[in-house]
Enzyme design. Structure first.
Site, PDB file in Angstrom:
ATOM      1  N   LYS A 153      61.284  35.715   2.740  1.00 47.78           N
ATOM      2  CA  LYS A 153      61.743  36.798   1.869  1.00 47.78           C
ATOM      3  C   LYS A 153      62.224  37.978   2.715  1.00 47.78           C
ATOM      4  CE  LYS A 153      60.022  39.063  -2.325  1.00 47.78           C
ATOM      5  NZ  LYS A 153      60.265  40.463  -1.992  1.00 47.78           N
ATOM      6  N   VAL A 179      60.125  40.797   5.643  1.00 44.79           N
ATOM      7  CA  VAL A 179      58.827  40.295   6.116  1.00 44.79           C
ATOM      8  C   VAL A 179      58.744  40.183   7.641  1.00 44.79           C
ATOM      9  CG1 VAL A 179      58.379  39.041   3.967  1.00 44.79           C
ATOM     10  CG2 VAL A 179      59.509  37.856   5.871  1.00 44.79           C
ATOM     11  N   LYS A 201      61.329  38.560   9.522  1.00 42.88           N
ATOM     12  CA  LYS A 201      61.968  37.282   9.871  1.00 42.88           C
ATOM     13  C   LYS A 201      62.784  37.379  11.157  1.00 42.88           C
ATOM     14  CE  LYS A 201      65.145  36.495   6.976  1.00 42.88           C
ATOM     15  NZ  LYS A 201      66.265  36.929   7.856  1.00 42.88           N
ATOM     16  N   THR A 202      63.613  38.417  11.262  1.00 41.63           N
ATOM     17  CA  THR A 202      64.463  38.573  12.451  1.00 41.63           C
ATOM     18  C   THR A 202      63.630  38.849  13.696  1.00 41.63           C
ATOM     19  OG1 THR A 202      66.355  39.341  11.159  1.00 41.63           O
ATOM     20  CG2 THR A 202      66.324  39.939  13.485  1.00 41.63           C
ATOM     21  N   ASP A 220      72.435  35.508   8.349  1.00 44.58           N
ATOM     22  CA  ASP A 220      72.123  36.540   7.358  1.00 44.58           C
ATOM     23  C   ASP A 220      73.259  37.556   7.344  1.00 44.58           C
ATOM     24  OD1 ASP A 220      71.154  38.624   5.845  1.00 44.58           O
ATOM     25  OD2 ASP A 220      69.156  38.596   6.735  1.00 44.58           O
TER      26      ASP A 220
END
Length: 327
Positions: A27, A30, A32-33, A56
């Site tokens: 999501k 959170v 992610k990257t 993204d």
């Protein structure tokens, strides 16, 4: 922690030398990257060459590393064997159309028709993003490729593109048998590529996509790392993502739980205590739901993780489990 439980780290990914494709998703918001960049740094210590790709649209790789990346792979400053690239899906398809239209003549009519067909396909911009990845990967020989993916829904669509494109290209190739001669007279007469050349290229693309599709479903070559935070919506998204990945036959056995709070002993912060209790409730649910997964627990950071040095420090938490020491 149960002695039989999988280790709470991503060391298993580092140690699996056969891995060729690694997806990192979850999501929005959170971490992610940050996780994908940190994993790429750890892999670069063990692999000859690593490519980190952002699919993204937000493209946070440039911000994370503090240097500009684009559609062509560029090395990360200070880590020569780690390269990054940020793909612009809409730019990919527009570039293809402009190149085709520059031929002009009668072929332009065919181009407009192909353009109409292209844009009628759902998710074609993301499909072109995938094609861009294939083009880049085919011309190089990276040991492992990591995808910093778009938020959950987009990620899963991206993973189905090999199957979707394979079917679509198969139908287009079938048309070549029926309309090949007509296209040949229209296109070849304008000095452009012949219809045979065009369909040969399509078949070549289909073969590549088919090969990658097979690789995505091979757990020796591909895995997906889920990133979440200990909150209801994130846990819900993670469960849905794991189920969908399983239905696509894509391996996933690692979950990163980010932004965990560890209040200091004697701290009278009511908000901190309340959030800690909430997080622990959802963390327990994650541990129960995914008892056969490697679950990495990462603490909330006091500062933004930006720049190579900060990412290198953070990346150690992926392979060396965080131990909270109460003061």
């Amino acid at each position: 922690m149960d002695e039989d439980s999988p280790a709470p780290s991503l060391q298993n990914i580092i140690d699996q030398d056969s891995l060729r494709w690694i997806f990192v998703g979850g999501k929005g918001g959170v971490g992610k990257t940050t996780t994908s960049c940190s994993l790429a740094i750890q892999l670069a210590k063990n692999r000859e060459s690593v490519l980190l790709i952002s699919t993204d649209p937000a493209h946070n790789l440039s911000d994370a590393f503090g240097q500009k990346f684009g559609k062509d792979a560029r090395p990360v400053n200070g880590i020569d064997n780690l390269h990054c690239m940020e793909i612009d899906p809409s730019g990919s398809i527009q570039e293809m159309i402009e190149q085709a239209q520059s031929a002009g003549g009668a072929g332009a009519g065919m181009t407009n028709m192909m353009q109409d067909i292209a844009f009628s396909i759902p998710g074609v911009d993301e499909a072109m993003s995938f094609a861009e990845v294939l083009k880049q990967v085919k011309s190089t020989s990276y040991s492992v490729i990591i995808f910093d993916t778009a938020p959950t829904g987009h990620t899963l669509r991206f993973l189905t593109f090999p199957t979707v494109l394979e079917k679509a290209l198969g139908k287009i190739s079938e048309l070549s048998g029926r309309f090949g001669p007509m296209l040949g007279s229209l296109m070849g007469g304008q000095g452009g590529p012949s219809a045979d050349d065009m369909f040969a290229k399509l078949n070549e693309t289909r073969a590549t996509i088919s090969e990658v599709n097979t690789q995505f479903k091979n757990p020796d070559l591909t895995t997906f790392v889920c990133v979440c935070i200990p909150e209801f919506l994130s846990l819900y998204e993670t469960e849905r993502m794991v189920q969908d990945l399983t239905s696509f036959d894509i391996d996933t056995h690692n979950i990163v739980v980010n932004q965990l709070l560890y209040p200091k002993k004697g701290d009278d912060c009511e908000l901190c205590s309340s959030r800690y209790k909430m997080q622990q409730k959802y963390l327990e649910q994650i541990l129960d739901l995914y008892e056969d997964f490697h679950i990495v627990r990462l603490p909330q950071q006091t500062q933004e993780v930006r720049g190579v040095q900060a990412l290198e420090k953070f990346s150690n938490l992926l392979v060396h489990p965080y131990q909270h020491i109460e003061n």
